[in-house]
Design an enzyme around this catalytic site. Structure first.
Site, PDB file in Angstrom:
ATOM      1  N   ARG A  64       0.845  -1.183   0.000  1.00 43.80           N
ATOM      2  CA  ARG A  64       0.000   0.000   0.000  1.00 43.80           C
ATOM      3  C   ARG A  64       0.883   1.237   0.000  1.00 43.80           C
ATOM      4  O   ARG A  64       2.082   1.164   0.234  1.00 43.80           O
ATOM      5  CB  ARG A  64      -0.937   0.014   1.234  1.00 43.80           C
ATOM      6  CG  ARG A  64      -0.326  -0.576   2.438  1.00 43.80           C
ATOM      7  CD  ARG A  64      -0.209   0.229   3.700  1.00 43.80           C
ATOM      8  NE  ARG A  64      -0.219   1.642   3.631  1.00 43.80           N
ATOM      9  CZ  ARG A  64       0.868   2.374   3.858  1.00 43.80           C
ATOM     10  NH1 ARG A  64       2.038   1.816   4.092  1.00 43.80           N
ATOM     11  NH2 ARG A  64       0.792   3.666   3.848  1.00 43.80           N
ATOM     12  N   GLY A  65       0.258   2.363  -0.289  1.00 41.77           N
ATOM     13  CA  GLY A  65       0.995   3.609  -0.436  1.00 41.77           C
ATOM     14  C   GLY A  65       1.100   3.965  -1.903  1.00 41.77           C
ATOM     15  O   GLY A  65       1.520   3.141  -2.724  1.00 41.77           O
ATOM     16  N   ARG A  98      -7.491  -0.516  -6.341  1.00 37.37           N
ATOM     17  CA  ARG A  98      -7.621   0.592  -5.381  1.00 37.37           C
ATOM     18  C   ARG A  98      -8.007   1.833  -6.173  1.00 37.37           C
ATOM     19  O   ARG A  98      -7.142   2.473  -6.778  1.00 37.37           O
ATOM     20  CB  ARG A  98      -6.307   0.854  -4.629  1.00 37.37           C
ATOM     21  CG  ARG A  98      -5.785  -0.254  -3.748  1.00 37.37           C
ATOM     22  CD  ARG A  98      -6.599  -0.508  -2.489  1.00 37.37           C
ATOM     23  NE  ARG A  98      -6.822   0.634  -1.643  1.00 37.37           N
ATOM     24  CZ  ARG A  98      -5.936   1.117  -0.745  1.00 37.37           C
ATOM     25  NH1 ARG A  98      -4.753   0.559  -0.626  1.00 37.37           N
ATOM     26  NH2 ARG A  98      -6.252   2.138   0.023  1.00 37.37           N
ATOM     27  N   ASP A 253      -2.860  10.338  -2.176  1.00 38.22           N
ATOM     28  CA  ASP A 253      -3.159   9.247  -3.092  1.00 38.22           C
ATOM     29  C   ASP A 253      -3.644   9.750  -4.439  1.00 38.22           C
ATOM     30  O   ASP A 253      -3.523   9.052  -5.432  1.00 38.22           O
ATOM     31  CB  ASP A 253      -4.192   8.315  -2.473  1.00 38.22           C
ATOM     32  CG  ASP A 253      -3.574   7.432  -1.404  1.00 38.22           C
ATOM     33  OD1 ASP A 253      -3.253   6.278  -1.720  1.00 38.22           O
ATOM     34  OD2 ASP A 253      -3.386   7.906  -0.280  1.00 38.22           O
ATOM     35  N   ASN A 263      -6.272  11.964   0.641  1.00 40.45           N
ATOM     36  CA  ASN A 263      -5.280  11.264   1.462  1.00 40.45           C
ATOM     37  C   ASN A 263      -6.029  10.443   2.509  1.00 40.45           C
ATOM     38  O   ASN A 263      -7.243  10.522   2.632  1.00 40.45           O
ATOM     39  CB  ASN A 263      -4.319  12.253   2.117  1.00 40.45           C
ATOM     40  CG  ASN A 263      -3.098  11.566   2.699  1.00 40.45           C
ATOM     41  OD1 ASN A 263      -2.465  10.737   2.038  1.00 40.45           O
ATOM     42  ND2 ASN A 263      -2.764  11.874   3.941  1.00 40.45           N
ATOM     43  N   LYS A 264      -5.277   9.646   3.268  1.00 39.99           N
ATOM     44  CA  LYS A 264      -5.895   8.762   4.252  1.00 39.99           C
ATOM     45  C   LYS A 264      -6.857   9.546   5.140  1.00 39.99           C
ATOM     46  O   LYS A 264      -6.554  10.668   5.584  1.00 39.99           O
ATOM     47  CB  LYS A 264      -4.818   8.095   5.116  1.00 39.99           C
ATOM     48  CG  LYS A 264      -5.349   6.985   6.015  1.00 39.99           C
ATOM     49  CD  LYS A 264      -5.917   5.842   5.179  1.00 39.99           C
ATOM     50  CE  LYS A 264      -6.571   4.789   6.059  1.00 39.99           C
ATOM     51  NZ  LYS A 264      -5.569   3.914   6.701  1.00 39.99           N
TER      52      LYS A 264
END
Length: 380
Positions: A64-65, A98, A253, A263-264
């Site tokens: 992830r990332g 994703r 992201d 973003n998260k």
């Protein structure tokens, strides 16, 4: 306050195991991943022999990332080609694994274009597979180089905004070597400040719902010898109120053409807090994260995660099998709202730092100019 103190002179990559690597054993090529769902308790590798295994690893957050997802996507196309699978089908499955992370589709499309061009030119599937792999390996190298350049630009910005050092930086989620071909994005900036003795404290949000700050960023900070303190996400406001935060550093992201940043989840509230308390809110991401085809924040598809990630405490073993099975936190049948990301509008973003330089103020025109520079820069 009891917390982790800096250890001068200690500075190494967070893991001896590469985050992602391509290998070619006698039985055929494979893509090997460090399983991030098992950290920090153990370092376990996943071996992907086809694109479907990689898709599952992406969906389960074993890898992830944003930047490393782009690398993984490119290698996934190369893996399908090398193993003789349907490359177009593999690319489609990878790209949809994703939806919010634009780098994934960028990596997939780059390797797919290399494959198609070589196949068209030679008619040889083996040569096309070699071209796809070369494209993935080039992207991997370029991301490592971009990481170093982002760190340098970000450190220069911190020093400009806060002369004299002693930076107290709040970060969210995980943006270090685990998400990159190099040392990361936002975390790489904090690490650069640490190396030159200008990082006083790294405040690490635990980052709900999957605790990627607690599990991963704290792990990377400890291994790098940084002074860090872990906090619950809801405690960030009290830190701002106490004057303990000099800057917020986060990754991204997807960045829309107008400068909206996905973003998260939890990043947007930090941006609001930062603006109220006159603290810089800085986004660090490679230029490939800027998506000119997404006009604004409302156009960004926000991934919704399973409710059990909120209603249960997941053990690494439960996470690995991908279907709950953890310790219940909430009554049976509780519904959970669990978006993976939120979107921060550009007016709350002090600067966007990329390998091509820093954009501040964040405007559509400035981002378009940066993307044009990036396209004009020859690939490594």
């Amino acid at each position: 306050m009891a917390d982790q103190q800096a250890r001068p002179g200690e500075d190494k990559r967070p893991s001896e195991i590469p985050v992602i690597r391509w290998e070619e054993p006698p039985e055929g090529p494979v893509l090997i991943l460090l399983d991030q769902t098992r950290l920090p308790s153990e370092e376990v590798e996943l071996v992907c022999t086809d694109a479907s295994a990689l898709v599952e690893a992406i969906r389960s957050l074993a890898v992830r990332g944003a930047p490393v997802l782009g690398i993984a996507g490119a290698y996934g196309v190369a893996l399908a080609a090398a193993r003789g699978f349907d490359v177009d089908e593999a690319a489609e499955a990878l790209e949809s694994a994703r939806p919010t992370a634009v780098n994934l589709s960028v990596g997939v499309r780059r390797a797919l274009a290399a494959y198609r061009d070589a196949l068209s030119a030679t008619g040889d599937p083996t040569a096309a597979a070699t071209a796809a792999l070369a494209a993935a390996q080039a992207l991997h190298r370029e991301d490592a180089e971009a990481s170093a350049r982002m760190a340098a630009h970000g450190l220069a910005l911190l020093d400009e905004l806060m002369p004299g050092g002693g930076h107290r930086v709040l970060t969210h989620c995980n943006t270090g070597a685990l998400v990159s071909g190099g040392e990361g994005t936002a975390f790489a900036v904090a690490l650069a400040a640490h190396r030159v003795g200008r990082l006083r404290r790294l405040w690490v949000d635990e980052t709900r719902p999957l605790l990627q700050g607690a599990r991963l960023t704290a792990w990377e900070a400890a291994r790098s010898g940084m002074a860090y303190t872990l906090l619950t996400d809801s405690a960030a406001g009290s830190l701002f109120a106490a004057g303990e935060v000099d800057a917020v550093l986060v990754g991204a992201d997807r960045i829309a053409a107008d400068g909206s940043v996905a973003n998260k989840v939890g990043s947007y509230p930090l941006a609001v807090l930062a603006r109220y308390h006159h603290v810089p809110f800085i986004v660090v991401a490679p230029s490939t994260t800027i998506d000119p085809d997404t006009p604004d924040g409302a156009s960004i598809e926000v991934e919704q995660r399973p409710g059990f990630e909120v209603t249960e405490i997941l053990t690494p073993q439960a996470s690995a099998v991908g279907g709950g099975g953890g310790v219940p936190l909430a009554p049976l049948g509780t519904q959970a709202y669990n978006p993976a990301f939120d979107v921060t509008p550009p007016e709350l973003v002090t600067a966007i730092v990329t390998e091509e330089g820093t954009v501040s103020p964040v405007t559509p025109e400035a981002l378009a100019a940066l993307c044009a520079r990036s396209r004009a820069t020859p690939a490594a």
